[in-house]
Design an enzyme around this catalytic site. Structure first.
Site, PDB file in Angstrom:
ATOM      1  CG  ASN A  20      -0.318  -0.404   2.486  1.00 20.14           C
ATOM      2  OD1 ASN A  20       0.300  -1.459   2.579  1.00 20.14           O
ATOM      3  ND2 ASN A  20      -0.428   0.438   3.495  1.00 20.14           N
TER       4      ASN A  20
ATOM      5  CG  HIS B  65     -12.322   1.508   1.272  1.00 19.70           C
ATOM      6  ND1 HIS B  65     -11.377   2.453   1.573  1.00 19.70           N
ATOM      7  CD2 HIS B  65     -12.011   0.424   2.013  1.00 19.70           C
ATOM      8  CE1 HIS B  65     -10.527   1.957   2.467  1.00 19.70           C
ATOM      9  NE2 HIS B  65     -10.889   0.723   2.753  1.00 19.70           N
TER      10      HIS B  65
ATOM     11  CB  THR C  10     -28.644  -9.511   8.202  1.00 15.24           C
ATOM     12  OG1 THR C  10     -29.426 -10.314   9.083  1.00 15.24           O
ATOM     13  CG2 THR C  10     -29.492  -9.082   7.013  1.00 15.24           C
TER      14      THR C  10
ATOM     15  CB  CYS D 127      -3.015   3.749   9.870  1.00 10.61           C
ATOM     16  SG  CYS D 127      -2.632   2.580   8.593  1.00 10.61           S
TER      17      CYS D 127
HETATM   18  N1  PLP Z   1      -4.615  -4.479   3.452  1.00 10.97           N
HETATM   19  C1  PLP Z   1      -4.047  -3.470   2.749  1.00 10.97           C
HETATM   20  C2  PLP Z   1      -2.834  -3.733   1.916  1.00 10.97           C
HETATM   21  C3  PLP Z   1      -4.608  -2.184   2.814  1.00 10.97           C
HETATM   22  O1  PLP Z   1      -4.037  -1.194   2.133  1.00 10.97           O
HETATM   23  C4  PLP Z   1      -5.752  -1.975   3.631  1.00 10.97           C
HETATM   24  C5  PLP Z   1      -6.344  -0.634   3.753  1.00 10.97           C
HETATM   25  O2  PLP Z   1      -5.676   0.363   3.916  1.00 10.97           O
HETATM   26  C6  PLP Z   1      -6.298  -3.061   4.323  1.00 10.97           C
HETATM   27  C7  PLP Z   1      -5.700  -4.300   4.210  1.00 10.97           C
HETATM   28  C8  PLP Z   1      -7.501  -2.915   5.191  1.00 10.97           C
HETATM   29  O3  PLP Z   1      -8.684  -2.861   4.425  1.00 10.97           O
HETATM   30  P1  PLP Z   1     -10.031  -2.281   5.052  1.00 10.97           P
HETATM   31  O4  PLP Z   1      -9.818  -0.813   5.232  1.00 10.97           O
HETATM   32  O5  PLP Z   1     -11.081  -2.576   4.040  1.00 10.97           O
HETATM   33  O6  PLP Z   1     -10.273  -3.020   6.328  1.00 10.97           O
END
Ligand code: PLP
Length: 387
Positions: A152, A202, A238, A323
């Site tokens: 990411n 998303h 659900t 984050c």
């Molecule tokens: N894994 C990776 C590589 C991500 O970039 C993210 C989100 O930033 C996630 C998992 C977590 O996904 P979610 O926000 O849908 O829980």
């Protein structure tokens, strides 16, 4: 002020077509898909259409291999916990040092409190996995290998198909977090050794709070959430029908994205910055990288400060993982890549979307050089060092 959004690895704008597809399920089509009456039938049909769309996106063999979750974090957690529960004789897990917190925080919990041994495989300066260390960690004690398809922060792509093959030789299951890969690079599962894969809507113009775990037919499975019989008893509760419908529509749209166009714009941004600003490093694999991501380290400038000044100019980016923003420490990914101290603090991630335009890129190329120059002028190091 018209904002320029270049933080699409954090999240993306909901596509108008996705909103349109979701709206009926937030209004008139409110029935429970498990209901046998007329109002249950529309949502039930929509649920299976969305499952087929996700099946297509990831190239899964059968529709029943897809199970819907509340997002990437839940899909990752389900995969990891399921693999450990399915084979209690194997008490080891293999992951990389650059996984998302969704994986790393769970690994820490498993190691500290649940008696699981975690092998964390290092990466090199370009974020590539240390294959020798990976091979050495594999053994018949390993229940699961979990390695991300694409990072990411840097966009570095791991060669997951080959890595999965190596895991299978030791009888370990292979899960990949494809949250950043899906919708950006082709994810074709058929014929691979991959057993489980996580995605999140998303990240490709779908709604937040919904994702999916692909689970290869025949792979042993233990549910994370027990209760009702939804998702064939594999994920109780659900179903989030509006969200799932949005995920399905976003998956359909993602199939026709022009990744080449996105890559050209990303390269125009990256090359433009390198030509205009001295002492900038590109972080990530130069060859195998997501087409939308450019993570750049500006020597002798603070990433957080660049981010804030760009924000003031109407440009939204991220310093390291979203984050990790707010913390003064470089992110765990940048630390794992052993980026030198003087550059590690100046890392900025630009992540484009299919909606990004050349005019937006050119505005960034105009705004950024004076911002970096201004911050470097405040640096305690001499100006000579950044010429
Ligand atoms: N894994 C990776 C590589 C991500 O970039 C993210 C989100 O930033 C996630 C998992 C977590 O996904 P979610 O926000 O849908 O829980």
């Amino acid at each position: 002020m018209e904002r320029i959004y270049l933080d699409n690895n954090a999240t993306t704008r909901l596509a108008p077509e996705v909103l349109e597809a979701m709206l009926p399920f937030l209004t008139d089509e409110f029935g429970n898909p498990s209901s046998l009456h007329a109002l249950g039938r529309g949502p039930a049909r929509a649920l299976s259409a969305a499952r087929r769309a996700v099946q297509e996106l990831v190239g899964a063999e059968v529709e029943s291999e897809i199970l819907f979750t509340s997002g990437g974090t839940e899909a990752d957690t389900t995969a990891i916990r399921s693999a450990l529960a399915a084979d209690p004789a194997r008490r080891e897990i293999v992951a990389s040092t650059v996984e998302h917190a969704a994986v790393l925080a769970l690994c820490e919990q498993l190691e500290r409190h649940e008696g699981v041994t975690v092998h964390r495989i290092p990466v090199d300066g370009d974020g590539r996995l240390d294959i020798d260390a990976y091979r050495a960690a594999l053994s018949p004690r390993v229940a699961l290998v979990t390695l991300m398809w694409a990072n990411n922060e840097t966009g570095t792509v791991f060669p997951v198909e080959g890595l999965a093959e190596l895991a299978h030789r030791e009888g370990a299951l292979f899960h990949t977090d494809a949250v950043q890969a899906a919708g950006k690079v082709p994810v074709a599962l058929r014929g691979t050794d991959i057993d489980m894969l996580s995605i999140s809507a998303h990240k490709f113009h779908g709604p937040k709070g919904v994702g999916a775990l692909w689970l290869r037919k025949g792979v042993p499975f233990q549910p994370l959430i027990r209760g009702g019989k939804q998702e064939r008893g594999r994920r109780a509760g659900t179903e989030n029908i509006p969200g799932i419908v949005g995920l399905g529509r976003a998956a359909e749209l993602a199939q026709s994205v022009d990744h080449g166009g996105m890559r050209l714009l990303r390269d125009r941004l990256e090359q433009g910055i390198l030509a205009r600003i001295p002492k900038v490093r590109v972080l990530g694999d130069p060859l195998d990288r997501l087409p939308n991501t450019s993570c750049l380290a500006f020597e002798l400038a603070e990433g957080e400060a660049i981010l804030m000044l760009l924000d003031r100019a109407g440009i939204c980016v991220s310093s390291g993982a979203a984050c990790a923003s707010g913390a003064m420490e470089p992110s765990h990914v940048i630390r794992a890549m052993k980026v030198p101290f003087t550059a590690a603090h100046g890392a900025i991630r630009f992540s484009l979307s299919r909606g990004t335009t050349a005019a937006e890129i050119d505005r960034v190329l105009e705004a950024l050089p004076p911002i970096v120059a201004q911050l470097r002028a405040l640096s305690p190091f001499t100006a000579e060092e950044v010429r």
